[in-house]
Design an enzyme around this catalytic site. Structure first.
Site, PDB file in Angstrom:
ATOM      1  N   GLY A 180      -2.751  -4.898   5.083  1.00 27.08           N
ATOM      2  CA  GLY A 180      -1.960  -6.267   4.754  1.00 27.08           C
ATOM      3  C   GLY A 180      -2.748  -7.121   4.110  1.00 27.08           C
ATOM      4  O   GLY A 180      -2.480  -7.781   3.414  1.00 27.08           O
TER       5      GLY A 180
ATOM      6  N   GLU B 155       4.687  -7.005   8.045  1.00 29.50           N
ATOM      7  CA  GLU B 155       5.107  -6.621   9.612  1.00 29.50           C
ATOM      8  C   GLU B 155       3.902  -5.472  10.054  1.00 29.50           C
ATOM      9  O   GLU B 155       3.976  -4.763   9.538  1.00 29.50           O
ATOM     10  CB  GLU B 155       6.243  -5.614   9.485  1.00 29.50           C
ATOM     11  CG  GLU B 155       7.464  -6.350   9.012  1.00 29.50           C
ATOM     12  CD  GLU B 155       7.861  -7.543   9.898  1.00 29.50           C
ATOM     13  OE1 GLU B 155       7.887  -7.507  11.298  1.00 29.50           O
ATOM     14  OE2 GLU B 155       8.725  -8.467   9.284  1.00 29.50           O
TER      15      GLU B 155
ATOM     16  N   SER C 118      -0.746  -1.485   8.742  1.00 29.62           N
ATOM     17  CA  SER C 118      -1.857  -1.903   9.434  1.00 29.62           C
ATOM     18  C   SER C 118      -2.476  -3.447   8.889  1.00 29.62           C
ATOM     19  O   SER C 118      -2.166  -3.783   7.823  1.00 29.62           O
ATOM     20  CB  SER C 118      -3.052  -1.009   9.393  1.00 29.62           C
ATOM     21  OG  SER C 118      -3.479  -0.841   8.293  1.00 29.62           O
TER      22      SER C 118
ATOM     23  N   GLU D 229      -5.448  -2.333  18.599  1.00 28.29           N
ATOM     24  CA  GLU D 229      -4.377  -1.488  18.674  1.00 28.29           C
ATOM     25  C   GLU D 229      -4.793  -0.198  18.530  1.00 28.29           C
ATOM     26  O   GLU D 229      -5.655   0.326  17.629  1.00 28.29           O
ATOM     27  CB  GLU D 229      -3.394  -1.816  17.369  1.00 28.29           C
ATOM     28  CG  GLU D 229      -2.249  -1.118  17.303  1.00 28.29           C
ATOM     29  CD  GLU D 229      -1.256  -1.347  16.235  1.00 28.29           C
ATOM     30  OE1 GLU D 229      -1.844  -1.444  14.950  1.00 28.29           O
ATOM     31  OE2 GLU D 229      -0.171  -1.528  16.286  1.00 28.29           O
TER      32      GLU D 229
HETATM   33  P1  NAD Z   1      -1.371   1.798   7.130  1.00 23.06           P
HETATM   34  O1  NAD Z   1      -1.736   0.327   6.987  1.00 23.06           O
HETATM   35  O2  NAD Z   1      -2.552   2.691   7.131  1.00 23.06           O
HETATM   36  O3  NAD Z   1      -0.524   2.382   6.067  1.00 23.06           O
HETATM   37  C1  NAD Z   1       0.730   1.741   5.814  1.00 23.06           C
HETATM   38  C2  NAD Z   1       1.150   2.100   4.543  1.00 23.06           C
HETATM   39  O4  NAD Z   1       0.360   1.153   3.318  1.00 23.06           O
HETATM   40  C3  NAD Z   1       1.114   3.566   3.978  1.00 23.06           C
HETATM   41  O5  NAD Z   1       2.239   3.820   3.148  1.00 23.06           O
HETATM   42  C4  NAD Z   1      -0.246   3.692   3.260  1.00 23.06           C
HETATM   43  O6  NAD Z   1       0.019   4.670   2.421  1.00 23.06           O
HETATM   44  C5  NAD Z   1      -0.098   2.291   2.512  1.00 23.06           C
HETATM   45  N1  NAD Z   1      -1.477   1.785   2.232  1.00 23.06           N
HETATM   46  C6  NAD Z   1      -2.767   2.345   2.556  1.00 23.06           C
HETATM   47  N2  NAD Z   1      -3.861   1.608   1.648  1.00 23.06           N
HETATM   48  C7  NAD Z   1      -3.072   0.915   0.913  1.00 23.06           C
HETATM   49  C8  NAD Z   1      -3.663  -0.064   0.002  1.00 23.06           C
HETATM   50  N3  NAD Z   1      -5.187   0.057  -0.216  1.00 23.06           N
HETATM   51  N4  NAD Z   1      -2.923  -0.755  -0.701  1.00 23.06           N
HETATM   52  C9  NAD Z   1      -1.523  -0.678  -0.472  1.00 23.06           C
HETATM   53  N5  NAD Z   1      -0.692   0.194   0.346  1.00 23.06           N
HETATM   54  C10 NAD Z   1      -1.626   1.094   1.091  1.00 23.06           C
HETATM   55  O7  NAD Z   1      -0.606   1.944   8.559  1.00 23.06           O
HETATM   56  P2  NAD Z   1      -0.189   3.313   9.272  1.00 23.06           P
HETATM   57  O8  NAD Z   1      -1.149   3.794   9.742  1.00 23.06           O
HETATM   58  O9  NAD Z   1       0.832   4.081   8.270  1.00 23.06           O
HETATM   59  O10 NAD Z   1       1.090   2.530  10.392  1.00 23.06           O
HETATM   60  C11 NAD Z   1       0.534   2.130  11.569  1.00 23.06           C
HETATM   61  C12 NAD Z   1       0.511   0.447  11.525  1.00 23.06           C
HETATM   62  O11 NAD Z   1       1.739   0.290  11.307  1.00 23.06           O
HETATM   63  C13 NAD Z   1       0.072   0.025  12.935  1.00 23.06           C
HETATM   64  O12 NAD Z   1      -0.807  -0.954  12.782  1.00 23.06           O
HETATM   65  C14 NAD Z   1       1.421  -0.458  13.320  1.00 23.06           C
HETATM   66  O13 NAD Z   1       1.461  -1.288  14.413  1.00 23.06           O
HETATM   67  C15 NAD Z   1       2.118  -0.856  12.225  1.00 23.06           C
HETATM   68  N6  NAD Z   1       3.418  -1.109  12.302  1.00 23.06           N
HETATM   69  C16 NAD Z   1       4.012  -2.350  12.290  1.00 23.06           C
HETATM   70  C17 NAD Z   1       5.516  -2.314  12.498  1.00 23.06           C
HETATM   71  C18 NAD Z   1       5.848  -3.764  12.562  1.00 23.06           C
HETATM   72  O14 NAD Z   1       7.288  -3.802  12.430  1.00 23.06           O
HETATM   73  N7  NAD Z   1       5.224  -4.563  12.871  1.00 23.06           N
HETATM   74  C19 NAD Z   1       6.289  -1.540  12.683  1.00 23.06           C
HETATM   75  C20 NAD Z   1       5.700   0.014  12.367  1.00 23.06           C
HETATM   76  C21 NAD Z   1       4.216  -0.116  12.359  1.00 23.06           C
END
Ligand code: NAD
Length: 494
Positions: A246, A264, A242, A398
């Site tokens: 990021g 990404e 997300s 989203e």
């Molecule tokens: P998220 O951002 O909540 O989590 C992603 C990862 O980040 C997980 O492994 C999580 O444990 C980790 N994370 C969480 N907090 C963190 C922190 N403070 N520091 C470092 N890492 C941390 O996303 P999600 O809910 O797992 O996935 C959904 C999101 O991913 C959606 O926004 C989706 O669009 C995106 N996504 C993008 C692509 C792409 O190619 N652009 C592909 C798939 C998913």
């Protein structure tokens, strides 16, 4: 694939899952484990090691030691190629086991998981295996008195943080090119989808990847992910997830060692249907499946459907009718078209989006509710809203769930304006039989990919990346290598 083969595996006990550091499984330093809840029925599937900062330190140190030793980083490209091919073969050989394990963990329907998870991961390893010994350095066009050489060098230790929707596929998109370039890697899977990546690490080891070159640390994002983001000895961080996380990673980088951070992120991708689309039936079906497969948990999902006013009403009805017939249910049934939402938390987030959209005046055409609650699993009906306007949250944010927002447009200029009215720029689609208009739209839409007269097609040969708040950098294709290599110049006075 036969249903019986899947059914044979669906109830297999899953042993306690340790971290994978230095070539073997182990408990977290503090010894903690937490329950892994299956979204299929809400029961506990297994327990998973809860890593923390000291486990990240161990994994990074193991990765750095392996990198310095050179067993992988200095191996001849042909040797790396051989091992990466072996990894691909082992993924293929264990594809069913990997797919079923992943589905029990995150709920993706098995028909999609088989192709998108082990299928895609094997293909990705093969692609980068083949690339390893075909990449050349450069001789620069310097004056004759000098020889200018440009070397490509591995960056060192790469951190990979991935989400829960396609852990193997997205993991492989980063791990394979990072390994191909000679780096060591530390992976942090998502809390709710860690099992298949742990298994992948074991298969890599079995294929001959030296110990310490690939490590997997499971645990919370706010603990393990943060520790990776702040780690002074990780050189590059490749992230999918997300936008909120990021942003944090960029901050961690600024507060630590200025590691390069590739993001990404999410999308709110427009799928634009003109009245002159070559086949409106096909367009309606593709639009529906382009958002509802994997219950909308696809980063490139066409979550905004923009339809030319003259066909809008009838087209919206068609899409809603298709949505209502999509078979949602048991993710391990080969005939299921949309599986479970990955977690209870995500299901509730989706339902909150529905309630907000209704409160803001969007018209609910179908779905909008949890279904199959008696299974204990987290299922949601494919949901279609019409009359969604750019000021609504559903248009801008989203959902990452099975929710489609339909918006009418007047003409080409209006379509471009509406398509580009979000902060995102990941994927998009255009349906028209007018070739000139198709190419104009490809140029005008702000996105990393524009599908023309289809939605969602892609393969490993083309880059995937976003613009705007959908991120930077690219997964897939030979361009992915750029993230994991440094350029070094040799300036030789002759
Ligand atoms: P998220 O951002 O909540 O989590 C992603 C990862 O980040 C997980 O492994 C999580 O444990 C980790 N994370 C969480 N907090 C963190 C922190 N403070 N520091 C470092 N890492 C941390 O996303 P999600 O809910 O797992 O996935 C959904 C999101 O991913 C959606 O926004 C989706 O669009 C995106 N996504 C993008 C692509 C792409 O190619 N652009 C592909 C798939 C998913």
């Amino acid at each position: 694939m036969k249903q019986e083969q899947i059914d044979d595996l669906r109830g297999n006990p899953v042993p306690e899952q340790g971290l994978f550091i230095g070539g073997s499984r182990r408990s977290a330093a503090r010894g903690g484990y937490r329950a892994v809840v299956s979204p299929l029925d809400g029961t506990t599937l297994t327990t998973l090691a809860e890593g923390d900062t000291s486990d990240v330190d161990d994994a990074v140190s193991s990765a750095r030691t392996a990198f310095k030793k050179g067993g992988w980083s200095k191996a001849a490209p042909a040797e790396r190629k051989k091992i990466m091919h072996r990894i691909a073969d082992l993924i293929d050989r264990n594809a069913l086991e990997l797919a079923v394990l992943g589905v029990r963990d995150n709920g993706t329907e098995i028909s999609m998981a088989l192709k998108a998870e082990p299928g895609s991961a094997a293909n990705t390893f093969r692609y980068y295996a083949e690339l390893v010994d075909k990449l050349y350095g450069e001789i620069a066009p310097t004056p004759n008195s000098v020889l200018g050489l440009v070397h490509h060098e591995p960056v060192g230790v790469v951190g990979v943080i991935v989400p829960w929707n396609f852990p193997l596929m997205i993991g492989a998109w980063k791990i394979a090119p990072a390994l191909a370039a000679g780096n060591s890697v530390v992976v942090k899977p998502a809390e709710v989808a860690s099992l298949s990546l742990l298994r992948l690490a074991e298969l890599c080891s079995e294929a001959g990847l030296p110990d310490g070159v690939l490590n997997v640390v499971t645990g919370r994002g706010s603990v393990v992910g943060e520790a990776m983001g702040l780690h002074p000895d990780i050189d590059v961080l490749a992230f999918t997830g997300s936008g909120g996380v990021g942003r944090r990673l960029l901050e961690y980088s600024a507060r630590s060692n200025l590691k390069r951070v590739y993001l990404e992120l999410g999308g709110k991708s427009p799928n634009v249907v003109f009245a002159d689309a070559p086949n409106l039936d096909q367009a309606a079906k593709t639009a529906a499946y382009g958002i509802f497969r994997n219950s909308g948990q696809v980063c490139v999902a066409g979550s905004r459907l923009l339809v030319e006013r003259s066909i809008h009403k009838e087209f919206a009805e068609r899409v809603a009718a298709i949505a209502a017939q999509i078979k949602v249910g048991d993710p391990l049934d080969l005939t299921t078209e949309a599986g479970a939402v990955a977690s209870e938390v995500q299901l509730h987030k989706n339902l909150e989006h529905v309630a907000r959209a209704q409160a803001q005046g969007a018209e609910l055409r179908t779905g909008g509710n949890r279904i199959l609650e008696d299974t204990g699993g987290y299922f949601m009906a494919p949901t279609v809203f019409d009359g969604v306007t750019p000021d609504m949250t559903l248009f801008q944010e989203e959902v990452f769930g099975p929710v489609l927002a339909i918006t009418p447009f007047e003409d080409e200029a209006d379509a471009v304006r509406i398509a580009n009215s979000t902060a995102y720029g990941l994927a998009s689609g255009v349906w028209t039989a007018n070739l000139s208009r198709a190419h104009r739209m490809v140029r005008a839409i702000r996105a990393g990919i524009v599908h023309v007269n289809t939605y969602g097609g892609s393969d490993i040969t083309v880059p995937l990346g976003g613009v705007g708040q959908s991120g930077n950098g690219h997964d897939k294709s030979r361009h992915a290598m750029d993230k994991f290599q440094d350029l070094k110049t040799a300036w030789v006075q002759l």
